[in-house]
Design a protein around this motif. Structure first.
Motif, PDB file in Angstrom:
ATOM      1  N   HIS A   9     -11.381  -0.505  -1.941  1.00 31.42           N
ATOM      2  CA  HIS A   9     -11.266  -0.353  -0.829  1.00 31.42           C
ATOM      3  C   HIS A   9      -9.657  -1.174  -1.192  1.00 31.42           C
ATOM      4  O   HIS A   9      -8.481  -0.719  -0.566  1.00 31.42           O
ATOM      5  CB  HIS A   9     -11.272  -0.403   0.178  1.00 31.42           C
ATOM      6  N   GLU A  10      -9.698  -2.102  -1.709  1.00 32.80           N
ATOM      7  CA  GLU A  10      -8.166  -3.107  -1.706  1.00 32.80           C
ATOM      8  C   GLU A  10      -7.462  -2.603  -3.012  1.00 32.80           C
ATOM      9  O   GLU A  10      -5.988  -2.576  -2.378  1.00 32.80           O
ATOM     10  CB  GLU A  10      -8.810  -4.243  -2.511  1.00 32.80           C
ATOM     11  N   ASP A  11      -7.718  -2.116  -3.816  1.00 31.62           N
ATOM     12  CA  ASP A  11      -7.327  -1.543  -4.603  1.00 31.62           C
ATOM     13  C   ASP A  11      -6.343  -0.134  -3.818  1.00 31.62           C
ATOM     14  O   ASP A  11      -4.410   0.235  -4.843  1.00 31.62           O
ATOM     15  CB  ASP A  11      -7.961  -1.160  -6.553  1.00 31.62           C
ATOM     16  N   LEU A  12      -6.889   0.693  -3.831  1.00 25.48           N
ATOM     17  CA  LEU A  12      -6.401   1.937  -2.686  1.00 25.48           C
ATOM     18  C   LEU A  12      -5.197   1.541  -1.420  1.00 25.48           C
ATOM     19  O   LEU A  12      -4.099   2.150  -2.411  1.00 25.48           O
ATOM     20  CB  LEU A  12      -7.782   2.856  -2.387  1.00 25.48           C
ATOM     21  N   MET A  13      -5.940   0.588  -0.857  1.00 25.82           N
ATOM     22  CA  MET A  13      -4.953  -0.147  -0.134  1.00 25.82           C
ATOM     23  C   MET A  13      -3.703  -0.557  -0.428  1.00 25.82           C
ATOM     24  O   MET A  13      -2.404  -0.639  -0.007  1.00 25.82           O
ATOM     25  CB  MET A  13      -4.936  -1.270   1.145  1.00 25.82           C
ATOM     26  N   GLN A  14      -3.409  -1.210  -1.701  1.00 27.26           N
ATOM     27  CA  GLN A  14      -2.816  -1.429  -2.587  1.00 27.26           C
ATOM     28  C   GLN A  14      -1.937  -0.399  -3.205  1.00 27.26           C
ATOM     29  O   GLN A  14      -0.410  -0.729  -3.289  1.00 27.26           O
ATOM     30  CB  GLN A  14      -2.908  -2.421  -3.773  1.00 27.26           C
ATOM     31  N   ARG A  15      -2.623   0.348  -3.833  1.00 26.91           N
ATOM     32  CA  ARG A  15      -1.442   1.362  -4.218  1.00 26.91           C
ATOM     33  C   ARG A  15      -0.899   2.152  -3.266  1.00 26.91           C
ATOM     34  O   ARG A  15       0.443   2.433  -3.141  1.00 26.91           O
ATOM     35  CB  ARG A  15      -2.691   2.524  -4.883  1.00 26.91           C
ATOM     36  N   ILE A  16      -1.680   2.165  -1.749  1.00 24.71           N
ATOM     37  CA  ILE A  16      -0.548   2.908  -0.273  1.00 24.71           C
ATOM     38  C   ILE A  16       0.461   2.332  -0.688  1.00 24.71           C
ATOM     39  O   ILE A  16       1.327   3.112   0.035  1.00 24.71           O
ATOM     40  CB  ILE A  16      -1.635   3.230   0.177  1.00 24.71           C
ATOM     41  N   ALA A  17       0.087   0.979   0.210  1.00 27.77           N
ATOM     42  CA  ALA A  17       1.557  -0.378  -0.034  1.00 27.77           C
ATOM     43  C   ALA A  17       2.376   0.286  -0.736  1.00 27.77           C
ATOM     44  O   ALA A  17       3.644   0.458  -0.051  1.00 27.77           O
ATOM     45  CB  ALA A  17       0.697  -1.275   0.188  1.00 27.77           C
ATOM     46  N   ARG A  18       2.023   0.338  -1.863  1.00 26.94           N
ATOM     47  CA  ARG A  18       3.334   0.131  -2.983  1.00 26.94           C
ATOM     48  C   ARG A  18       4.275   2.285  -2.507  1.00 26.94           C
ATOM     49  O   ARG A  18       5.029   2.185  -2.132  1.00 26.94           O
ATOM     50  CB  ARG A  18       3.071   0.193  -4.315  1.00 26.94           C
ATOM     51  N   ARG A 203      -1.495   9.886  -2.616  1.00 27.51           N
ATOM     52  CA  ARG A 203      -0.672  10.956  -1.488  1.00 27.51           C
ATOM     53  C   ARG A 203      -1.549  11.037  -0.430  1.00 27.51           C
ATOM     54  O   ARG A 203      -1.126  10.917   0.349  1.00 27.51           O
ATOM     55  CB  ARG A 203      -0.294  11.457  -3.057  1.00 27.51           C
ATOM     56  N   PHE A 204      -2.180  12.151  -0.284  1.00 27.39           N
ATOM     57  CA  PHE A 204      -2.040  12.769   0.984  1.00 27.39           C
ATOM     58  C   PHE A 204      -2.934  11.196   1.456  1.00 27.39           C
ATOM     59  O   PHE A 204      -2.822  11.858   2.893  1.00 27.39           O
ATOM     60  CB  PHE A 204      -3.732  13.297   0.328  1.00 27.39           C
ATOM     61  N   LEU A 205      -4.032  10.115   0.931  1.00 23.97           N
ATOM     62  CA  LEU A 205      -4.614   9.104   1.646  1.00 23.97           C
ATOM     63  C   LEU A 205      -3.532   8.484   2.517  1.00 23.97           C
ATOM     64  O   LEU A 205      -3.071   7.945   3.533  1.00 23.97           O
ATOM     65  CB  LEU A 205      -4.997   8.224   1.181  1.00 23.97           C
ATOM     66  N   GLY A 206      -2.231   8.519   1.479  1.00 22.66           N
ATOM     67  CA  GLY A 206      -1.314   7.721   1.846  1.00 22.66           C
ATOM     68  C   GLY A 206      -0.464   8.970   3.327  1.00 22.66           C
ATOM     69  O   GLY A 206       0.480   7.928   4.188  1.00 22.66           O
ATOM     70  N   ARG A 207       0.161   9.556   3.545  1.00 27.57           N
ATOM     71  CA  ARG A 207       0.410  10.094   4.208  1.00 27.57           C
ATOM     72  C   ARG A 207      -0.357   9.889   5.400  1.00 27.57           C
ATOM     73  O   ARG A 207       0.221   9.513   6.829  1.00 27.57           O
ATOM     74  CB  ARG A 207       0.253  12.494   4.111  1.00 27.57           C
ATOM     75  N   ILE A 208      -1.450  10.169   5.457  1.00 30.51           N
ATOM     76  CA  ILE A 208      -2.906  10.077   6.320  1.00 30.51           C
ATOM     77  C   ILE A 208      -2.702   8.708   7.145  1.00 30.51           C
ATOM     78  O   ILE A 208      -2.279   8.675   8.803  1.00 30.51           O
ATOM     79  CB  ILE A 208      -4.356  10.361   5.908  1.00 30.51           C
ATOM     80  N   HIS A 209      -2.115   7.516   5.742  1.00 27.27           N
ATOM     81  CA  HIS A 209      -1.675   6.147   6.860  1.00 27.27           C
ATOM     82  C   HIS A 209      -0.477   5.835   7.973  1.00 27.27           C
ATOM     83  O   HIS A 209      -0.318   4.874   7.939  1.00 27.27           O
ATOM     84  CB  HIS A 209      -2.246   5.553   6.080  1.00 27.27           C
ATOM     85  N   ASP A 210      -0.306   6.650   6.728  1.00 27.26           N
ATOM     86  CA  ASP A 210       1.270   6.466   7.122  1.00 27.26           C
ATOM     87  C   ASP A 210       2.369   7.762   8.825  1.00 27.26           C
ATOM     88  O   ASP A 210       2.717   8.772   8.039  1.00 27.26           O
ATOM     89  CB  ASP A 210       2.863   6.553   6.274  1.00 27.26           C
ATOM     90  N   PRO A 211       2.080   6.696   9.954  1.00 26.45           N
ATOM     91  CA  PRO A 211       2.846   7.944  11.296  1.00 26.45           C
ATOM     92  C   PRO A 211       4.177   8.775  10.997  1.00 26.45           C
ATOM     93  O   PRO A 211       4.215   9.690  11.643  1.00 26.45           O
ATOM     94  CB  PRO A 211       2.793   6.507  12.257  1.00 26.45           C
ATOM     95  N   LEU A 212       4.552   8.097   9.747  1.00 24.56           N
ATOM     96  CA  LEU A 212       5.932   8.592   9.908  1.00 24.56           C
ATOM     97  C   LEU A 212       5.507   9.945   8.901  1.00 24.56           C
ATOM     98  O   LEU A 212       6.777  11.257   8.446  1.00 24.56           O
ATOM     99  CB  LEU A 212       6.982   7.460   8.913  1.00 24.56           C
ATOM    100  N   LYS A 213       4.428  10.030   8.438  1.00 23.92           N
ATOM    101  CA  LYS A 213       4.660  11.592   7.084  1.00 23.92           C
ATOM    102  C   LYS A 213       3.198  12.197   7.628  1.00 23.92           C
ATOM    103  O   LYS A 213       2.738  12.755   7.061  1.00 23.92           O
ATOM    104  CB  LYS A 213       4.451  10.738   6.018  1.00 23.92           C
ATOM    105  N   GLN A 214       2.844  12.161   8.643  1.00 21.00           N
ATOM    106  CA  GLN A 214       1.233  12.786   9.259  1.00 21.00           C
ATOM    107  C   GLN A 214       1.888  13.894   9.358  1.00 21.00           C
ATOM    108  O   GLN A 214       1.493  14.804   8.976  1.00 21.00           O
ATOM    109  CB  GLN A 214       0.909  11.830  10.290  1.00 21.00           C
TER     110      GLN A 214
END
Length: 308
Positions: A9-18, A203-214
């Motif tokens: 989870h921590e690594d995933l959140m870091q990758r999504i943040a970047r 990248r799909f997870l990143g879109r889910i977490h980013d309200p500007l890209k959902q």
């Protein structure tokens, strides 16, 4: 993807943040890179000195390449070239990102983007290539297709939106269609953006977490994720059957978005023998003033409130 292959989870959140930071407009990235993204580990979005150096190096090269793209644009317009560039790849492969960086400094009247929606009922009865042909360039224009007629070889095939007969007819027709475009004087360049299974998942997870890209995640995107292997087979057949000397495919390794952008732009510039076009110096004319001119005040109820 097996559960064991998923990052913690921590690594995933870091990758999504970047990834979220990297996705913002190039003009803003240097200003926001020290800010935290709500809902993510604050430490994960704090760039290191190495991150900053890499980012600055990326910007320096991007801006240099964009300067060359302006020269290319001038040459295309001056020499009346006709250029078509196709961008294909899986969902979230980075096609839109590189198109944005290519056109960012260009004149939209010279370099325009064609991103066609699904065909309507009337278009479904037309010759398949007809609606794409309507967007082809005139002399002095570049058209960048964000997905193209290769929809038939990809999403339409995998999702069952075309018959087997239509699918085979596409492969019979597309080489001749593209040869005809080239004979007519159009420079046709085709890019496939290649990403891994794991990278698309992230990248799909990143879109889910980013309200500007959902908004980018459609039911079709989610279904394409489930049918990864079917899309892989369709892509392999497409590349094999449509890689022709007149219009070859070029595969961009796109797991690293920034490198993919730079590599694609650099390659694109190398595909055309452009030269810098000399322009006469620009002189700003003196403003004409008349003694009887009086500027009228704008009514207060028409003024946009200055809340910033």
């Amino acid at each position: 993807m097996p559960t064991s292959a998923l990052p913690d989870h921590e690594d995933l959140m870091q990758r999504i943040a970047r990834d979220l930071i990297d996705s913002y407009d190039e003009e803003l990235e240097l200003e926001i890179e020290d800010r935290n993204i709500d809902g993510l580990d604050p430490a994960s979005s704090t760039p290191t000195s190495a991150d900053k150096a890499a980012r600055q190096a990326y910007f320096k090269e991007l801006f240099r390449l964009q300067g060359e793209l302006v020269k290319l644009q001038d040459w295309v317009q001056h020499s009346k070239q006709k250029v078509v560039i196709l961008f294909e790849g899986r969902d979230a492969a980075g096609k839109g990102g590189v198109i944005k960086r290519i056109t960012q400094r260009l004149n939209p009247r010279v370099a325009r983007v064609a991103a066609l929606p699904a065909p309507n009922d009337r278009e479904r009865t037309q010759w398949y290539f007809q609606r794409y042909a309507a967007h082809l360039p005139a002399a002095g224009e570049m058209v960048l297709f964000d997905r193209s007629w290769y929809n038939r070889a990809g999403v339409e095939r995998v999702m069952g939106f075309c018959t087997d007969e239509e699918y085979e007819e596409f492969f019979r027709t597309v080489p001749e269609f593209e040869k005809m475009l080239v004979r007519s004087g159009i420079k046709l360049i085709k890019y496939w953006f290649s990403i891994t299974d794991d990278e698309q998942h992230m990248r799909f997870l990143g879109r889910i977490h980013d309200p500007l890209k959902q908004w980018k995640l459609s039911p079709m995107d989610l279904e394409s994720r489930r049918r990864w292997e079917e899309y892989t087979k369709a892509k392999e057949i497409m590349l094999e059957r449509t890689h022709i000397p007149e219009a070859p495919w070029w595969v961009v390794q796109a797991v690293d978005k920034k490198k993919a952008r730079l590599n694609c732009i650099s390659h694109l510039l190398g595909q055309m023998p452009y030269q810098e076009v000399a322009h006469p110096p620009v002189e700003l004319p003196a403003r004409v003033r008349h003694d009887d001119y009086l500027r009228q005040p704008v009514p207060a109820n028409m003024i946009v409130p200055e809340i910033y």
